[in-house]
Scaffold this active site. Structure first.
Site, short mmCIF file in Angstrom:
data_model
loop_
_atom_site.label_atom_id
_atom_site.label_comp_id
_atom_site.label_asym_id
_atom_site.label_seq_id
_atom_site.Cartn_x
_atom_site.Cartn_y
_atom_site.Cartn_z
N ASP A 200 0.85 -1.19 0.00
CA ASP A 200 0.00 0.00 0.00
C ASP A 200 0.89 1.24 0.00
O ASP A 200 1.10 1.89 1.03
CB ASP A 200 -0.93 -0.01 1.20
CG ASP A 200 -2.08 0.96 1.02
OD1 ASP A 200 -2.14 1.62 -0.04
OD2 ASP A 200 -2.93 1.05 1.92
N PHE B 52 -9.67 3.65 7.72
CA PHE B 52 -10.87 4.18 8.36
C PHE B 52 -11.04 5.66 8.08
O PHE B 52 -10.12 6.34 7.61
CB PHE B 52 -10.81 3.98 9.90
CG PHE B 52 -9.66 4.71 10.54
CD1 PHE B 52 -9.75 6.07 10.82
CD2 PHE B 52 -8.49 4.05 10.86
CE1 PHE B 52 -8.69 6.76 11.41
CE2 PHE B 52 -7.42 4.73 11.44
CZ PHE B 52 -7.53 6.09 11.71
N GLY C 280 -4.64 5.81 16.88
CA GLY C 280 -4.62 4.68 17.80
C GLY C 280 -5.67 3.68 17.35
O GLY C 280 -6.03 3.64 16.18
N HIS D 39 3.95 5.43 13.66
CA HIS D 39 2.82 5.70 12.75
C HIS D 39 1.48 5.26 13.31
O HIS D 39 0.45 5.51 12.70
CB HIS D 39 3.06 5.06 11.39
CG HIS D 39 2.58 3.63 11.28
ND1 HIS D 39 2.96 2.64 12.15
CD2 HIS D 39 1.75 3.04 10.38
CE1 HIS D 39 2.39 1.50 11.79
NE2 HIS D 39 1.66 1.71 10.73
#
Lengths: 486, 140
Positions: A99, A210, A384, A409
């Site tokens: 990715d 997300f 998180g 990251h």
């Protein structure tokens, strides 16, 4: 799969453990972690992977790992390796990942916590309907033609902003590399990769990607937070995704090239996934040009999602762009290889810095940061898990001394996906998240099961290590109230 | 242990499978079943249509990676679910076979996770105690 090999690890200071070089390793390995985190890190194969990366020709200083390190493929997730093109240094697609330019952006708004109370489920429904997520997600916008794709791959987020009107010049200024890596050449990207990318612009995908709505609930550095337009109660949006099928295909295509290159150039490696070629070789140069195209696609993708999110917010709250004030704080990539100047043993050298699950973190005053942020340092966005918190940090001087200007990251997984699924059996996952005050919309239950908070390290422990090591400092914390998962 | 099958193994970031069969073609057919478990509820997929598939690779590991990539692209690009692979033939650099499955029907099919790639991490096809075995890590 090969049996685990024994790797020695000894503590060199409060936040750093070292793997001394052994046969085949050209440099030591160094892992940044606390006592607590290192116990979890030792339980999987990630330490061995740090040692494996040290085999790469031309690697400089050390094979590094950030405290969110966990077992990946080839490189560990959370790995950083700098190679010197002038000394036979290599480029490894495995050090970037499939990715390419997976990354995060954070936007702030003029909305306050109390403005969205009672409206979060409706807002998340609107975002879920507008931003495609999940397996095969596509058609967020009209599919691009091949000619449009070629323009986009060359210009990145600039194409989306300037040619398609989806965003502002301000967005570009606050995107790493202004949303466009130089030297992108679509001629090095396969037809199949372009075909996979045509319909997927503006989509999240699945896995750990997300879109999250959160509230700034703790401010650690009020001066920097004010510069970023945030105080306690500010509503923010995080977007985490990458280059979709186009990037995966570029990586696949060039792994085949690199598998032959290691034979051609006589490179010996402990894991085939680390296959590579000298940066100065024909194979290395071709991959770097294709990788830049995929990186540009990822920035364009996050820019289109930003445009869609702005529309959703304005429609849901019946407000205009000025009242919404949704401005990009910053966009960082955490899967990429870039040429950067770093001082090594007192000498300024141009190095190819691979960051595989690690984020650039340049300190205040660095001329490579946008002028309006230069006084505080480069923002770093560290998501998180979806139940606890995310952090916005800024780069600190220690990053240039210890980690080639890199920091963590994310939280980093602590539990395998298989184990997380076992833990979730018979549980009302959506209900549990609602009890934590988080509205979840997801394309599939299994992804939610794999991504539950208990599958991750506590991100607070991770960012504290980087602060303790002088690599990056905390600015503010975001508490999630709504999440879209693929 | 049965002469062919697969089981999910623990991998922190991604998804791993141990796969075994009494022949290389059998191993490739089992690998298709393992891959489908990651992406969707395979038992609900009917053998309604057939698709021929052929890939090439310079060694068995590259052949397996490309075979699984091509199977996955039926789903990502064609929105078509694979229930099984039969008539698998491995000859020199070439692998060919028949995929059985059907187009996605949202009313009947439960989709799980997209995959990014089939990785080469630790990938080695070996023969042990009369069975062919491998472990595949899938980036999700």
């Amino acid at each position: 799969m090969s049996r685990r090999r024994s790797v020695r690890l000894h503590q060199i200071d409060e936040y750093c453990w070292e793997i001394p070089p052994s046969s085949g390793m050209r440099v030591p390995g160094r892992i940044f972690a606390s006592e607590r985190l290192i116990r979890d890190i030792k339980t999987d194969k990630s330490v061995e992977q740090v040692a494996n990366v040290a085999y790469l020709p031309g690697i400089v200083g050390a094979s590094l790992a950030m405290p969110d390190i966990h077992w990946g493929y080839g490189f560990p997730i959370g790995g950083v390796a700098a190679t010197d093109p002038a000394k036979g240094g290599v480029i490894s697609p495995g050090g970037v990942g499939y990715d390419i330019n997976c990354g995060v952006r954070v936007l702030r708004t003029e909305l306050r916590k109390e403005d969205i109370e009672g409206h979060v489920p409706r807002l998340m429904d609107a975002l879920f309907d507008t931003v495609p997520a999940g397996i095969g997600s596509s058609n967020a916008i009209k599919p691009l033609s091949v000619v449009e794709m070629q323009k986009l791959l060359s210009a990145g987020a600039e194409y989306v902003v300037r040619d398609r009107g989806m965003g502002s010049e301000e967005d570009l200024k606050h995107t790493e590399e202004n949303g466009c890596l130089a030297d992108a050449d679509p001629g090095h990207v396969s037809e199949r990769a372009i075909e996979r990318g045509r319909r997927q612009l503006g989509t999240l995908g699945s896995g750990n990607h997300f879109l999250e709505v959160g509230i700034a609930d703790r401010i650690f550095d009020s001066r920097s937070a004010a510069t970023l337009g945030v105080d306690k109660g500010t509503v923010c949006i995080l977007i985490h995704c990458g280059s979709r099928g186009l990037g995966y295909q570029v990586c696949d295509d060039y792994l085949s090239v690199m598998n032959r290159a290691v034979i051609k150039y006589g490179i010996e490696l402990p894991d085939r996934q680390l296959c590579c070629a000298p940066i100065e070789s024909k194979e290395g140069a071709a991959y770097l040009r294709a990788m830049a195209c995929a990186a540009n696609y990822a920035w364009a993708n996050r820019q289109v999602i930003t445009h869609l999110a702005r529309k959703c917010f304005m429609e849901t709250f019946s407000i205009g762009p000025k009242d919404l004030g949704m401005r990009l704080i910053y966009d960082v990539c955490h899967n990429v290889a870039k040429f950067e100047e770093h001082t090594v043993d007192g000498q300024l050298r141009t190095l190819c810095v691979h960051r595989k699950g690690a984020t650039r973190a340049f300190p205040a005053g660095d001329l490579r940061i946008a002028t309006d942020l230069r006084a505080i340092g480069q923002p770093v966005l560290v998501p998180g898990d979806m139940g606890r918190a995310s952090y916005v940090l800024i780069g600190a001087p220690g990053a240039l001394k210890h980690t080639f200007g890199s920091t963590c990251h994310g939280a980093g997984r602590v539990m395998s996906r298989a184990q997380a699924k076992r833990e979730s059996r018979g549980r009302d996952l959506f209900g549990e998240m609602a009890q934590r005050g988080v509205t979840v919309r997801a394309a599939g239950r299994r992804t939610v099961a794999e991504e539950m908070p208990y599958a991750y390290k506590n991100v607070a422990d991770v960012v504290d290590v980087m602060a303790g090591a002088g690599v990056s400092d905390k600015v503010f914390r975001l508490k999630p109230v709504g999440v879209i998962k693929g | 242990m049965t002469t062919s099958g697969y089981r999910e193994i623990d991998h922190t970031a991604d998804v791993g499978f141990e796969i075994w069969a009494d022949s290389i073609p059998g191993l490739f057919a089992e690998a298709v079943l393992a891959l489908s478990e990651v992406c969707y509820e395979r038992t609900a997929v009917l053998w309604a249509e057939e698709r021929s598939m052929e890939v090439r690779g310079t060694d068995p590991e590259e052949q397996l990676v490309r075979w699984l990539q091509e199977t996955y692209l039926q789903l990502e690009s064609g929105l078509w679910l694979t229930a099984a692979a039969t008539n698998v033939v491995v000859k020199g650099e070439m692998v060919k076979g028949i995929l059985h499955g059907e187009p996605i029907d949202p009313a009947r099919h439960t989709l799980h996770s997209e995959i990014k790639a089939i990785t080469y991490h630790g990938l080695k096809i070996v023969r042990e105690h009369g069975l062919w075995r491998t472990t595949v890590v899938v980036d999700v």
